[in-house]
Design a protein around this motif. Structure first.
Motif, mmCIF file in Angstrom:
data_model
loop_
_atom_site.group_PDB
_atom_site.id
_atom_site.type_symbol
_atom_site.label_atom_id
_atom_site.label_comp_id
_atom_site.label_asym_id
_atom_site.label_seq_id
_atom_site.Cartn_x
_atom_site.Cartn_y
_atom_site.Cartn_z
ATOM 1 N N LYS A 238 0.901 -1.157 0.049
ATOM 2 C CA LYS A 238 0.113 -0.006 -0.080
ATOM 3 C C LYS A 238 0.832 1.193 -0.014
ATOM 4 N N ILE A 239 0.377 2.338 -0.638
ATOM 5 C CA ILE A 239 1.065 3.609 -0.561
ATOM 6 C C ILE A 239 0.517 4.317 0.446
ATOM 7 N N PHE A 240 1.178 4.916 1.293
ATOM 8 C CA PHE A 240 0.765 5.841 2.559
ATOM 9 C C PHE A 240 1.429 7.163 2.193
ATOM 10 N N CYS A 241 0.171 7.981 2.098
ATOM 11 C CA CYS A 241 0.820 9.373 1.947
ATOM 12 C C CYS A 241 0.606 10.205 3.301
ATOM 13 N N LEU A 242 1.780 10.631 3.563
ATOM 14 C CA LEU A 242 2.192 11.157 4.685
ATOM 15 C C LEU A 242 2.439 12.803 4.642
ATOM 16 N N SER A 243 1.612 13.437 5.312
ATOM 17 C CA SER A 243 1.536 15.027 5.331
ATOM 18 C C SER A 243 1.267 15.595 6.575
ATOM 19 N N GLY A 244 1.283 16.806 6.746
ATOM 20 C CA GLY A 244 1.205 17.684 8.083
ATOM 21 C C GLY A 244 2.588 18.054 8.565
ATOM 22 N N ARG A 245 2.516 17.895 9.903
ATOM 23 C CA ARG A 245 3.422 18.501 10.777
ATOM 24 C C ARG A 245 4.625 17.369 10.962
ATOM 25 N N VAL A 246 5.009 16.848 9.898
ATOM 26 C CA VAL A 246 6.158 15.731 10.002
ATOM 27 C C VAL A 246 7.489 16.239 9.308
ATOM 28 N N ARG A 247 8.616 15.665 9.584
ATOM 29 C CA ARG A 247 9.883 16.567 8.963
ATOM 30 C C ARG A 247 10.062 16.031 7.490
ATOM 31 N N ARG A 248 9.503 14.672 6.911
ATOM 32 C CA ARG A 248 9.682 14.326 5.941
ATOM 33 C C ARG A 248 8.465 13.689 5.273
ATOM 34 N N PRO A 249 7.560 14.679 4.840
ATOM 35 C CA PRO A 249 6.290 14.047 4.083
ATOM 36 C C PRO A 249 6.377 13.590 2.886
ATOM 37 N N GLY A 250 5.651 12.646 2.413
ATOM 38 C CA GLY A 250 5.718 11.818 1.109
ATOM 39 C C GLY A 250 5.146 10.558 1.055
ATOM 40 N N ASN A 251 5.234 10.025 -0.106
ATOM 41 C CA ASN A 251 4.586 8.844 -0.245
ATOM 42 C C ASN A 251 5.545 7.620 0.191
#
Lengths: 428, 158
Positions: A238-251
């Protein structure tokens, strides 16, 4: 086999070019299916793999295909590339980096249900992405993978990109079909479902981009291989899309159920922790704006459909937005309610009116003019929407409201107390 | 007239669908390319080509955010201020953009060069704050990046 099943372009340069894709095993699954498998065998293999729809609902893909009647023609495959959920940017990366894997998956779906035409419905804002996709389709036509009498097998299939024009609702599959028919994107009453009454009233399969990108490896390597990844009920990558208040957002691509929110946010190969030192996670949105937010106590939940549901939310499209302790939860809920009010198509009264009133109440709360009973009012409006609309948008709109009130009611109360003590516009 | 000027393109669009009405959205994009926005004349042409009533075409124009029933600036600046971008400074960027251009979101500069809009999620949350300039992505937008875009597009001929 490399580390990636879906985001293979990260390891293989220029994978968006057909020649490179073919050199790395591309269109082998298509050749295998066309020359050695019946359409039913393709459906059975996908069923056996346990692949579940990656657009949000998690419905078993093979089962969806098997609902299509065999004796009605023409039939259609429609690719849902209307990626518009806040925090979601995975389909975009597949289409930009690995478009042929999507095209091959869509062709396999078409063969499985014996469709004669494939439309890829791309959101209007992804015009540049659509251009990349169109170039890849043209290459596949030129190579004889799409068109009349593919690979001399007698099977013919056409494929075209259709550009939307800005409407979140068109990600809902029946609204998408209406839009593809040249109308406004109003969801249809279901049943009948698209499998029997879809595009132009004909049997239609609608699948998400990421879902279809899973199909070529399943056909090439088999369902048993696919099931070595993920969990029993949520197999595969699965691809997890990470965004918001994190250092390294991305897929980030990972097996379902093998990592937790904590791994994704803090892991060295994933998000690498929060944006600012010394901060803590306050809340997690597991599926963009549409699924209930979870408090930090859910950090150790494994990322698969069942576990996130058991924790009180939904994995959905796996668009994880991280809120740290600098974030005002009431403001965040307001932002999401504003989104749904903007995107409500207006067909169902509870959603059209409900999102409007939710927004109005939030606007006065964040402006410092909230009233003591506003939390109850918000809950009352939400109750009058949930379960009372044709499509899930009306339900989605209540998620940020009810979940933020459930976990962070204090923040509402702080707003309302300040509003009483220092009414907006009156100096303190 | 659309039909004379874009005959081949229109034929290619119509050939993609078994039902003419499906060409409404692609043809409206063509109208906007030709006239700058969905003019009454353009809407009537789309209606004629597709066999749909002008009222139904107008309804489509009104429904989708990327269709405009009024003139807009030569360059469309759309800043995402949805939650993921707003968690990384989008609201401040919008305020900066409005100051820089001297207009509010939704307005067009008096010289007709720029229209500024705030938009919902555009799928660039991992490179927030993000915007689209004439529907092309610009990501990691700082106030300096924004100013440079405005300067580049303010030169004669842009």
């Amino acid at each position: 086999m490399g580390r990636y099943i879906l985001l293979r372009h990260r390891e293989i340069a220029d994978l968006h070019r057909l020649e490179v894709y073919v050199r790395h095993g591309g269109y082998e699954a298509w050749r295998k299916a066309l020359t050695t498998m019946t359409p039913d065998q393709v459906i059975e293999e996908v069923k056996a793999s346990g692949l579940r729809g990656r657009g949000g609902a998690g419905f078993p893909t093979g089962m969806k295909w098997s609902f299509v009647p065999k004796d009605v023609f023409p039939k259609y495959v429609v690719v849902n590339a209307d990626e518009s959920e806040p925090g979601t940017f995975k389909d975009r990366e597949i289409m930009e980096g690995n478009p042929h894997q999507l095209i091959e998956g869509a062709l396999l779906a078409a063969y499985a249900i014996q469709a004669e035409r494939v439309y890829i419905y791309v959101r209007g804002e992804y015009r540049s992405v659509a251009r990349r996709l169109e170039a890849a389709i043209a290459e596949a036509y030129a190579a004889g993978f799409i068109g009349r009498n593919v690979l001399g097998t007698g099977y013919s299939v056409e494929m075209a990109v259709h550009l939307g024009a800005g409407a979140y609702i068109c990600g809902e599959e029946t609204a998408l079909l209406e839009s593809l028919e040249g109308k406004i994107g109003h969801p249809r009453v279901r049943p009948p479902f698209p499998a029997t009454y879809g595009l132009y009233g004909k049997p239609t399969v609608v699948n998400n981009v990421e879902t279809l990108a899973n199909v070529p490896p399943i056909i090439l390597h088999g369902a048993a291989w696919y099931r070595t990844m993920g969990t029993e009920k949520s197999p595969g990558p699965k691809i997890f899309c990470l965004s918001g208040r994190v250092r390294r957002p991305g897929n980030y691509e990972a097996e379902l159920g093998k990592i937790t929110f904590r791994d994704l946010i803090f892991g060295e190969e994933y998000g690498q922790g929060l944006l600012e030192e010394g901060r803590a996670v306050k809340a997690i949105l597991p599926a963009g704006a549409s699924a209930p937010m979870l408090p930090a106590s859910a950090l150790d939940t494994p990322l698969d459909y069942e576990s996130v549901q058991a924790a009180g939310s939904m994995l959905g499209s796996a668009s994880i937005i991280v809120l740290d302790d600098t974030v005002d939860i009431v403001w965040a809920a307001y932002k999401m309610v504003r989104f749904f009010q903007h995107e409500s198509c207006g067909k169902c009264t509870p959603c059209r009116e409900g999102t409007y009133w939710l927004r109005r109440v939030y606007e006065r709360i964040v402006a410092g003019r909230g009233r003591p009973k506003d939390p109850e009012l918000l809950e009352s409006i939400a109750r009058q929407m949930a379960g009372k609309t044709l499509c899930p948008l009306g339900d989605f709109a209540t998620s940020p409201v009810l979940s933020s009130l459930k976990h962070f009611r204090r923040e509402y109360e702080d707003y309302l107390r300040r509003a009483v003590e220092t009414p907006a516009g009156v100096p303190a | 007239m659309l039909r004379e000027k874009y005959e081949q393109e229109i034929e290619a669009i119509l050939a993609r669908y078994p039902v003419k009405r499906s060409a409404v959205l692609p043809l409206l994009y063509l109208v906007q390319r030709e006239y700058g926005y969905c003019t009454e004349e353009g809407i009537r042409e789309v209606a004629e080509i597709t066999g749909v009533s002008p009222t139904e075409v107008r309804e489509v124009v009104g429904f989708y955010t990327l269709f405009y029933d009024h003139p807009i600036g030569r360059h469309l600046l759309q800043i995402c201020d949805d939650l993921p971008c707003a968690l990384r400074g989008a609201d401040e960027l919008v305020a900066h953009a409005a100051r820089r251009l001297g207009i509010r979101p939704g307005e067009t500069t008096p010289d007709g060069r720029f229209t500024l809009e705030t938009v919902m999620c555009i799928g660039a949350c991992h490179r927030a704050p993000a915007m689209q300039v004439d529907l092309e992505f610009v990501e990691h937008v700082t106030p300096e990046v924004f100013d440079r875009i405005v300067e580049d597009l303010s030169r004669d001929g842009a």
